[in-house]
Design a protein around this motif. Sequence first.
Motif, PDB file in Angstrom:
ATOM      1  N   ILE A 179     -12.220  19.151  -7.919  1.00  0.00           N
ATOM      2  CA  ILE A 179     -12.790  20.268  -7.171  1.00  0.00           C
ATOM      3  C   ILE A 179     -12.324  20.211  -5.716  1.00  0.00           C
ATOM      4  N   PRO A 180     -12.129  21.368  -5.101  1.00  0.00           N
ATOM      5  CA  PRO A 180     -11.648  21.418  -3.717  1.00  0.00           C
ATOM      6  C   PRO A 180     -12.681  20.850  -2.738  1.00  0.00           C
ATOM      7  N   LEU A 181     -12.189  20.340  -1.627  1.00  0.00           N
ATOM      8  CA  LEU A 181     -13.063  19.799  -0.587  1.00  0.00           C
ATOM      9  C   LEU A 181     -14.063  20.844  -0.117  1.00  0.00           C
ATOM     10  N   GLU A 182     -13.621  22.082  -0.017  1.00  0.00           N
ATOM     11  CA  GLU A 182     -14.490  23.151   0.486  1.00  0.00           C
ATOM     12  C   GLU A 182     -15.720  23.335  -0.402  1.00  0.00           C
ATOM     13  N   ILE A 183     -15.546  23.155  -1.700  1.00  0.00           N
ATOM     14  CA  ILE A 183     -16.669  23.307  -2.634  1.00  0.00           C
ATOM     15  C   ILE A 183     -17.663  22.162  -2.443  1.00  0.00           C
TER      16      ILE A 183
END
Length: 201
Positions: A179-183
């Motif tokens: 999962i992306p860091l932003e999530i």
Amino acid sequence: MSNKHVVWHDHRITKEERAKLKYQKPCILWFTGLSGSGKSTIANAVEAKLHEMGKHTYLLDGDNIRHGLNKDLGFSDTDRVENIRRIGEVAKLFVDSGLIVLTAFISPFQSDRDSVRNLVEEGEFIEIFIDTPLKVCEQRDPKGLYKKARAGEIPHFTGISSPYEPPVKPEIYIKNDKIPLEICVERIIDYLQTNDYLNHG
């Protein structure tokens, strides 16, 4: 060892008054997980987001603390317990100052994390389990530590020659694999907003 001649000195300004001035609810965001799980990266990104939102924070990182406050400690089980005990006491002071303190430590033992939780009031300790598979952590190995541990150069290495006890009931659980860091950041900020840590005054 306690000293009977040392007496606690009460402050004229309370934790609640400090927090009200900052318009936030002080707490400890305790990031735990294996080396290479992404704890520090996520904690840094969360602090940056909170700063952008005008919140008052401070980040305590495992490596940085061992350069100063805990530079006398090694990595035996006994030293690991003392490492977390000291961090807990420092984090408690930050909470008392009205800050949102973020801590990024492997902190492998549940009993140590529970000890820190018991230092502060209910709701002031938010355990964040960054659950990254060992295989992924080894593939990342940003500091080359797993390679050294596998070669027997680093004793007492969590996940290899020393155990890691996953949190039993973390407030926030993040499976940090694909999962992306932003999530990851969004989930933590959402938790803080939903539970009134960021609009408190």
